[in-house]
Design a protein around this motif. Structure first.
Motif, PDB file in Angstrom:
ATOM      1  N   ALA A 288       0.833  -1.208   0.000  1.00 39.90           N
ATOM      2  CA  ALA A 288       0.000   0.000   0.000  1.00 39.90           C
ATOM      3  C   ALA A 288       0.868   1.259   0.000  1.00 39.90           C
ATOM      4  O   ALA A 288       0.572   2.235  -0.704  1.00 39.90           O
ATOM      5  N   ILE A 289       1.959   1.234   0.776  1.00 36.88           N
ATOM      6  CA  ILE A 289       2.879   2.366   0.814  1.00 36.88           C
ATOM      7  C   ILE A 289       3.507   2.596  -0.567  1.00 36.88           C
ATOM      8  O   ILE A 289       3.576   3.723  -1.064  1.00 36.88           O
ATOM      9  N   ALA A 290       3.960   1.489  -1.188  1.00 38.19           N
ATOM     10  CA  ALA A 290       4.614   1.598  -2.495  1.00 38.19           C
ATOM     11  C   ALA A 290       3.682   2.210  -3.533  1.00 38.19           C
ATOM     12  O   ALA A 290       4.063   3.141  -4.255  1.00 38.19           O
ATOM     13  N   VAL A 291       2.455   1.710  -3.616  1.00 40.01           N
ATOM     14  CA  VAL A 291       1.494   2.220  -4.603  1.00 40.01           C
ATOM     15  C   VAL A 291       1.186   3.694  -4.337  1.00 40.01           C
ATOM     16  O   VAL A 291       1.154   4.516  -5.267  1.00 40.01           O
ATOM     17  N   ALA A 292       0.994   4.017  -3.063  1.00 41.64           N
ATOM     18  CA  ALA A 292       0.666   5.403  -2.718  1.00 41.64           C
ATOM     19  C   ALA A 292       1.807   6.354  -3.075  1.00 41.64           C
ATOM     20  O   ALA A 292       1.578   7.446  -3.619  1.00 41.64           O
ATOM     21  N   ARG A 293       3.036   5.954  -2.785  1.00 43.81           N
ATOM     22  CA  ARG A 293       4.169   6.824  -3.110  1.00 43.81           C
ATOM     23  C   ARG A 293       4.354   6.968  -4.617  1.00 43.81           C
ATOM     24  O   ARG A 293       4.698   8.044  -5.109  1.00 43.81           O
ATOM     25  N   ILE A 294       4.135   5.895  -5.372  1.00 42.43           N
ATOM     26  CA  ILE A 294       4.211   5.969  -6.832  1.00 42.43           C
ATOM     27  C   ILE A 294       3.239   7.017  -7.364  1.00 42.43           C
ATOM     28  O   ILE A 294       3.527   7.733  -8.317  1.00 42.43           O
ATOM     29  N   LEU A 295       2.076   7.107  -6.700  1.00 47.45           N
ATOM     30  CA  LEU A 295       1.051   8.064  -7.125  1.00 47.45           C
ATOM     31  C   LEU A 295       1.155   9.407  -6.399  1.00 47.45           C
ATOM     32  O   LEU A 295       0.263  10.248  -6.518  1.00 47.45           O
ATOM     33  N   GLY A 296       2.219   9.603  -5.626  1.00 46.05           N
ATOM     34  CA  GLY A 296       2.491  10.919  -5.051  1.00 46.05           C
ATOM     35  C   GLY A 296       1.815  11.250  -3.745  1.00 46.05           C
ATOM     36  O   GLY A 296       1.798  12.410  -3.330  1.00 46.05           O
ATOM     37  N   VAL A 297       1.268  10.261  -3.054  1.00 47.49           N
ATOM     38  CA  VAL A 297       0.630  10.518  -1.758  1.00 47.49           C
ATOM     39  C   VAL A 297       1.707  10.794  -0.708  1.00 47.49           C
ATOM     40  O   VAL A 297       2.744  10.115  -0.662  1.00 47.49           O
ATOM     41  N   LYS A 298       1.471  11.769   0.152  1.00 52.98           N
ATOM     42  CA  LYS A 298       2.451  12.160   1.163  1.00 52.98           C
ATOM     43  C   LYS A 298       2.574  11.085   2.252  1.00 52.98           C
ATOM     44  O   LYS A 298       1.613  10.407   2.575  1.00 52.98           O
ATOM     45  N   HIS A 299       3.772  11.006   2.836  1.00 55.47           N
ATOM     46  CA  HIS A 299       4.012  10.037   3.898  1.00 55.47           C
ATOM     47  C   HIS A 299       3.072  10.239   5.082  1.00 55.47           C
ATOM     48  O   HIS A 299       2.613   9.276   5.704  1.00 55.47           O
ATOM     49  N   SER A 300       2.791  11.482   5.416  1.00 57.27           N
ATOM     50  CA  SER A 300       1.913  11.763   6.567  1.00 57.27           C
ATOM     51  C   SER A 300       0.512  11.211   6.336  1.00 57.27           C
ATOM     52  O   SER A 300      -0.111  10.684   7.268  1.00 57.27           O
ATOM     53  N   SER A 301       0.020  11.307   5.117  1.00 52.91           N
ATOM     54  CA  SER A 301      -1.305  10.757   4.794  1.00 52.91           C
ATOM     55  C   SER A 301      -1.291   9.237   4.862  1.00 52.91           C
ATOM     56  O   SER A 301      -2.244   8.608   5.344  1.00 52.91           O
ATOM     57  N   ILE A 302      -0.207   8.626   4.372  1.00 53.29           N
ATOM     58  CA  ILE A 302      -0.093   7.163   4.404  1.00 53.29           C
ATOM     59  C   ILE A 302      -0.067   6.666   5.848  1.00 53.29           C
ATOM     60  O   ILE A 302      -0.753   5.708   6.206  1.00 53.29           O
ATOM     61  N   THR A 303       0.739   7.322   6.673  1.00 53.91           N
ATOM     62  CA  THR A 303       0.854   6.932   8.081  1.00 53.91           C
ATOM     63  C   THR A 303      -0.498   6.983   8.775  1.00 53.91           C
ATOM     64  O   THR A 303      -0.882   6.045   9.498  1.00 53.91           O
ATOM     65  N   ALA A 304      -1.232   8.065   8.558  1.00 51.63           N
ATOM     66  CA  ALA A 304      -2.550   8.222   9.195  1.00 51.63           C
ATOM     67  C   ALA A 304      -3.532   7.166   8.704  1.00 51.63           C
ATOM     68  O   ALA A 304      -4.288   6.589   9.495  1.00 51.63           O
ATOM     69  N   ALA A 305      -3.512   6.892   7.403  1.00 54.26           N
ATOM     70  CA  ALA A 305      -4.448   5.925   6.835  1.00 54.26           C
ATOM     71  C   ALA A 305      -4.182   4.519   7.355  1.00 54.26           C
ATOM     72  O   ALA A 305      -5.120   3.775   7.699  1.00 54.26           O
ATOM     73  N   LEU A 306      -2.915   4.118   7.439  1.00 50.51           N
ATOM     74  CA  LEU A 306      -2.587   2.775   7.917  1.00 50.51           C
ATOM     75  C   LEU A 306      -2.904   2.611   9.399  1.00 50.51           C
ATOM     76  O   LEU A 306      -3.322   1.532   9.837  1.00 50.51           O
ATOM     77  N   SER A 307      -2.726   3.668  10.172  1.00 47.80           N
ATOM     78  CA  SER A 307      -3.028   3.572  11.607  1.00 47.80           C
ATOM     79  C   SER A 307      -4.529   3.489  11.863  1.00 47.80           C
ATOM     80  O   SER A 307      -4.957   3.003  12.912  1.00 47.80           O
ATOM     81  N   ASP A 308      -5.333   3.945  10.895  1.00 42.00           N
ATOM     82  CA  ASP A 308      -6.802   3.890  11.023  1.00 42.00           C
ATOM     83  C   ASP A 308      -7.402   2.637  10.397  1.00 42.00           C
ATOM     84  O   ASP A 308      -8.582   2.349  10.590  1.00 42.00           O
ATOM     85  N   PHE A 309      -6.613   1.884   9.632  1.00 46.28           N
ATOM     86  CA  PHE A 309      -7.159   0.785   8.830  1.00 46.28           C
ATOM     87  C   PHE A 309      -7.711  -0.344   9.691  1.00 46.28           C
ATOM     88  O   PHE A 309      -7.108  -0.741  10.684  1.00 46.28           O
ATOM     89  N   LYS A 310      -8.862  -0.859   9.280  1.00 51.67           N
ATOM     90  CA  LYS A 310      -9.492  -2.001   9.950  1.00 51.67           C
ATOM     91  C   LYS A 310      -9.632  -3.136   8.949  1.00 51.67           C
ATOM     92  O   LYS A 310      -9.946  -2.905   7.780  1.00 51.67           O
ATOM     93  N   LEU A 311      -9.426  -4.359   9.408  1.00 53.13           N
ATOM     94  CA  LEU A 311      -9.486  -5.522   8.530  1.00 53.13           C
ATOM     95  C   LEU A 311     -10.913  -5.823   8.092  1.00 53.13           C
ATOM     96  O   LEU A 311     -11.861  -5.582   8.843  1.00 53.13           O
ATOM     97  N   PRO A 312     -11.077  -6.371   6.877  1.00 51.18           N
ATOM     98  CA  PRO A 312     -12.412  -6.778   6.423  1.00 51.18           C
ATOM     99  C   PRO A 312     -12.974  -7.895   7.298  1.00 51.18           C
ATOM    100  O   PRO A 312     -12.233  -8.581   8.010  1.00 51.18           O
ATOM    101  N   LYS A 313     -14.265  -8.090   7.215  1.00 50.86           N
ATOM    102  CA  LYS A 313     -14.949  -9.110   8.016  1.00 50.86           C
ATOM    103  C   LYS A 313     -14.403 -10.498   7.714  1.00 50.86           C
ATOM    104  O   LYS A 313     -14.140 -10.841   6.568  1.00 50.86           O
ATOM    105  N   GLY A 314     -14.225 -11.289   8.780  1.00 50.69           N
ATOM    106  CA  GLY A 314     -13.771 -12.664   8.610  1.00 50.69           C
ATOM    107  C   GLY A 314     -12.288 -12.817   8.414  1.00 50.69           C
ATOM    108  O   GLY A 314     -11.805 -13.908   8.113  1.00 50.69           O
TER     109      GLY A 314
END
Length: 448
Positions: A288-314
């Motif tokens: 996810a980090i690699a794809v986001a950086r390839i598309l220019g997403v900032k590290h701060s946004s990536i960090t926040a998104a991963l810390s908020d991420f919840k796994l799908p059901k099951g």
């Protein structure tokens, strides 16, 4: 929206009646969803044949019917006849995808597709409106239906591509026309059709072969089969991996874990902390980090998104039932995903006993019994108690070399629940992993 003329062009169909200038306001394969002006594609499924609902769709106001049979008299309604309506669905989806010049990311692999797809989408959604498959709608029906939702409001699309037969990835990737292709891993799944890991690799790698410019591949360099391909590839892909000495573009090191959750440093610099359990989710997050950086997403946004991420059901969901901790990993199972789930059970800090309830892993072909024996032996070494359910597990148990008498066979998931309650006497502080193939209905263990 489409003109009937565009649908004819996309499907190479024949106009039986109606006007080529008719505007179609959306497409559905379910007659119950048809609204005025929509197109209905009559698809024959496992349980229903859409051709039986053509007249009902017309009565509901359909603006166009796409069929591979004689549709009968429908007045001036636009009717397009095609050779195969399932292929027509894919053709229209490809046509719609090609209308929009946005990055499309396609994800495949033997394990972790849905989690990785959702992680990528979650990270990108900080900067883009993102289209993604809902749940696991990743086959010849689900993926085209997802792409038919694409419109000018989206800035990116993340598509999961599944397969259990040769040439499915080839077909779906030619519909997706992805710019970035991700292969998470190559493992023993659907061996009934792919025979061995070489067959699995061959099928998955069709995604990379069909990428559209700039044709960027993101691969797990720690995976044995993918690593071999990296060494002979003429165009170097982006690589992810774990370890200080790892030469990958995106590598995790300084890994710290607590109760199955991990933090790490990216390229020995930036720190990331995951809110989800499982060591293998380090790999998923690196993708996810690699794809986001390839598309220019900032590290701060990536960090926040991963810390908020919840796994799908099951998928490694933690549930508190009768004062015990249950790990719900019931969506599906194969040897690789079971190994990863058992690693979590082994690493997690549990005040009570560690218990696993394991169901059959299906579609593993000729080597199924051997793979089940290995899984049972590994699980028995980790657990205080192991409950196995299903015909293959019970047969394999007879040949398994067990270190202690801690394995209990049963017929189904409801029997497994009864054993938990009455024979093992589930207690406060116990930790219970529940996992098996979808057909085993392992979620029934939680119906207390």
């Amino acid at each position: 929206m489409f003109k009937v003329e565009e649908l004819l062009k996309a499907t190479q169909g024949k106009l039986i009646s109606g006007d080529t200038e008719t505007i179609v306001k959306g497409i559905s394969i379910d007659s119950r969803e048809i609204k005025k002006g929509m197109a209905f594609i009559a698809i024959k499924g496992d349980n229903f044949d859409g051709h039986d609902f053509i007249r009902k769709s017309a009565e509901r106001g359909a603006g166009c019917i796409i069929t591979e049979r004689d549709a009968g008299r429908l007045g001036n309604l636009a009717v397009i006849k095609v050779k195969n309506t399932i292929l027509a669905l894919g053709d229209i989806a490809r046509f719609n995808r090609n209308r929009y010049n946005i990055p499309v990311i396609a994800v495949t692999g033997s394990n972790g597709k849905t989690t990785t797809k959702d992680m990528i989408a979650g990270v990108l959604s900080r900067d883009f409106k993102v289209l993604k498959n809902e749940g696991t709608k990743n086959n010849h029906i689900g993926l085209p239906l997802t792409l038919l939702k694409l419109d000018g409001s989206y800035g990116a699309a993340v598509l999961e591509i599944g397969t259990n037969h040769f040439k499915e990835v080839d077909y779906l990737s030619k519909i997706a026309c992805a710019n970035i292709g991700v292969i998470i891993n190559i493992g023993p799944s659907h061996l009934e059709h792919f025979k061995d890991l070489r067959g699995v690799f061959k099928e998955k790698f069709d995604l990379i072969k069909n990428l559209r410019a700039p044709a960027i591949a993101v691969l797990n360099a720690d995976d044995l089969y993918l690593k071999k391909e990296l060494m002979k590839s003429s165009k170097r892909p982006f690589m992810i991996g774990i370890g200080i000495k790892n030469k990958s573009d995106y590598r995790a090191s300084d890994i710290l874990g607590s109760s199955g959750r991990y933090s790490f440093r990216l390229n020995q610099r930036l720190k990331f902390a995951l809110n989800v359990p499982g060591y293998y989710n380090i790999y998923n997050s690196l993708i996810a980090i690699a794809v986001a950086r390839i598309l220019g997403v900032k590290h701060s946004s990536i960090t926040a998104a991963l810390s908020d991420f919840k796994l799908p059901k099951g998928r490694l969901n933690f549930l508190k039932i009768k004062e015990a901790l249950f790990i719900d990993d019931t969506y599906n199972s194969n040897p690789l995903s079971l190994k990863q789930a058992l690693r979590l059970l082994e690493e997690i800090e549990a005040p009570g006993r560690k218990i696993a309830v394991i169901g059959d892993m299906l579609e593993l072909g000729a080597g199924s019994k051997k793979l089940h024996i290995k899984a049972i032996e590994d699980a028995a070494n980790i657990c205080d108690y192991l409950i196995v359910t299903g015909r293959i597990c019970k047969l394999s148990l007879k040949e398994a070399r067990l270190p202690k008498n801690n394995v209990i066979p049963c017929g189904n998931s409801l029997e497994a629940q009864e054993i938990l309650l009455k024979k093992i006497n589930l207690q406060s502080g116990d930790t219970v992993l529940v996992k098996g193939s979808r057909m085993m209905k392992m979620e029934e263990v939680f119906n207390f």
